[in-house]
Design a protein around this motif. Structure first.
Motif, short mmCIF file in Angstrom:
data_model
loop_
_atom_site.label_atom_id
_atom_site.label_comp_id
_atom_site.label_asym_id
_atom_site.label_seq_id
_atom_site.Cartn_x
_atom_site.Cartn_y
_atom_site.Cartn_z
N GLU A 26 0.76 6.25 -4.35
CA GLU A 26 0.81 6.83 -3.00
C GLU A 26 0.84 5.75 -1.92
OE1 GLU A 26 -2.57 9.41 -2.76
OE2 GLU A 26 -1.64 10.96 -4.00
N THR A 27 0.05 4.70 -2.10
CA THR A 27 0.01 3.61 -1.13
C THR A 27 1.37 2.92 -1.03
OG1 THR A 27 -2.36 3.25 -1.47
CG2 THR A 27 -1.11 1.42 -0.55
N ILE A 28 1.98 2.65 -2.17
CA ILE A 28 3.30 2.01 -2.17
C ILE A 28 4.32 2.92 -1.49
CG2 ILE A 28 5.20 1.19 -3.62
CD1 ILE A 28 3.03 0.24 -5.63
N GLU A 29 4.29 4.20 -1.84
CA GLU A 29 5.26 5.14 -1.27
C GLU A 29 5.11 5.25 0.25
OE1 GLU A 29 5.86 9.89 -1.41
OE2 GLU A 29 5.61 8.90 -3.34
N LEU A 30 3.88 5.27 0.75
CA LEU A 30 3.66 5.45 2.18
C LEU A 30 3.80 4.17 3.00
CD1 LEU A 30 0.58 7.84 2.14
CD2 LEU A 30 2.89 8.38 2.93
N TYR A 31 3.30 3.05 2.48
CA TYR A 31 3.15 1.85 3.30
C TYR A 31 3.98 0.65 2.88
CZ TYR A 31 -0.82 4.56 4.84
OH TYR A 31 -1.61 5.57 5.32
N GLU A 32 4.75 0.77 1.80
CA GLU A 32 5.58 -0.36 1.38
C GLU A 32 6.98 0.12 1.01
OE1 GLU A 32 7.07 -3.21 1.55
OE2 GLU A 32 5.04 -3.98 1.55
N PRO A 33 7.81 0.40 2.04
CA PRO A 33 9.15 0.94 1.79
C PRO A 33 10.11 -0.04 1.13
CG PRO A 33 8.89 0.44 4.11
CD PRO A 33 7.54 0.24 3.47
N ARG A 34 9.74 -1.31 1.08
CA ARG A 34 10.63 -2.30 0.47
C ARG A 34 10.59 -2.23 -1.06
NH1 ARG A 34 8.17 -7.39 3.50
NH2 ARG A 34 6.30 -6.22 2.90
N LEU A 35 9.65 -1.46 -1.62
CA LEU A 35 9.50 -1.36 -3.07
C LEU A 35 9.63 0.09 -3.50
CD1 LEU A 35 8.77 -2.70 -5.80
CD2 LEU A 35 6.37 -2.31 -5.22
N ARG A 36 10.54 0.36 -4.42
CA ARG A 36 10.69 1.70 -4.99
C ARG A 36 10.13 1.65 -6.42
NH1 ARG A 36 16.31 2.93 -5.47
NH2 ARG A 36 16.12 2.47 -7.66
N VAL A 37 9.10 2.44 -6.67
CA VAL A 37 8.43 2.45 -7.98
C VAL A 37 9.27 3.22 -8.99
CG1 VAL A 37 6.38 3.19 -9.24
CG2 VAL A 37 6.15 2.24 -6.95
N GLU A 38 9.49 2.61 -10.14
CA GLU A 38 10.16 3.29 -11.24
C GLU A 38 9.17 3.70 -12.31
OE1 GLU A 38 13.33 0.67 -12.45
OE2 GLU A 38 14.65 1.48 -10.91
N SER A 39 8.16 2.88 -12.55
CA SER A 39 7.12 3.24 -13.52
C SER A 39 5.82 2.52 -13.16
CB SER A 39 7.54 2.88 -14.95
OG SER A 39 7.56 1.48 -15.14
N ILE A 40 4.74 3.17 -13.52
CA ILE A 40 3.42 2.58 -13.29
C ILE A 40 2.54 3.02 -14.45
CG2 ILE A 40 2.78 4.50 -11.78
CD1 ILE A 40 1.03 2.50 -10.22
N ARG A 41 1.83 2.04 -15.04
CA ARG A 41 0.99 2.36 -16.20
C ARG A 41 -0.18 1.40 -16.29
NH1 ARG A 41 2.45 -0.54 -21.34
NH2 ARG A 41 3.71 -2.30 -20.67
N ALA A 42 -1.23 1.89 -16.90
CA ALA A 42 -2.41 1.06 -17.13
C ALA A 42 -2.18 0.22 -18.38
CB ALA A 42 -3.65 1.93 -17.30
N LEU A 43 -2.51 -1.06 -18.27
CA LEU A 43 -2.37 -1.96 -19.42
C LEU A 43 -3.68 -2.09 -20.18
CD1 LEU A 43 -0.26 -4.81 -17.79
CD2 LEU A 43 0.54 -2.91 -19.21
N GLY A 44 -4.79 -1.76 -19.52
CA GLY A 44 -6.10 -1.85 -20.17
C GLY A 44 -7.11 -2.49 -19.23
N SER A 45 -8.24 -2.83 -19.80
CA SER A 45 -9.31 -3.46 -19.02
C SER A 45 -9.96 -4.54 -19.87
CB SER A 45 -10.34 -2.42 -18.60
OG SER A 45 -10.91 -1.81 -19.73
#
Length: 128
Positions: free
Chosen positions: A65-84
């Motif tokens: 949501e933050t990227i979509e609202l406040y960083e228009p220079r980046l279009r997200v294609e995928s986002i995933r957790a890698l672990g901790s």
């Protein structure tokens, strides 16, 4: 260059990807409800979540949501957790397209979130 960087005495002279990384680091490092009077951005308190899976899913949703609202220079294609890790850092991978003036360039970001403190770091890794 980001909008606020123009007001610095010595604005950084870097490429668009570095500006996106810097902007996301500042946005995501803010605590929700404290970063701005006008809008709510930043990360929430994830220690209140009932389990780790729901905390990570909430983090992913808020990052997207933050990227979509406040960083228009980046279009997200995928986002995933890698672990901790044992120090409670959660690693999240964001793959997307950096919207350059004439074309898009694939990019991959690693976002590290420290659950107890809310600290966030963003790193760009090579391409996709």
């Amino acid at each position: 260059m980001t909008f606020l960087s123009r007001f610095l005495p010595d604005p950084p002279k870097d490429d668009m990807l570095a500006g996106v990384v810097r902007n996301l680091t500042h946005l995501l490092s803010s605590r929700r409800e404290y970063g701005s009077l006008l809008c709510s951005f930043g990360m929430a308190d994830y220690l209140a979540e009932h389990n780790a899976r729901s905390a990570v899913m909430t983090m992913i949703r808020e990052i997207e949501e933050t990227i979509e609202l406040y960083e228009p220079r980046l279009r997200v294609e995928s986002i995933r957790a890698l672990g901790s890790d044992h120090a409670l850092w959660v690693y999240i991978e964001v793959r997307g397209v950096l919207m350059l003036p004439t074309w898009g360039a694939a990019c991959c970001l690693i976002i590290k979130c420290h659950v107890p403190t809310g600290a966030v770091t963003v790193e760009a890794i090579d391409g996709s």
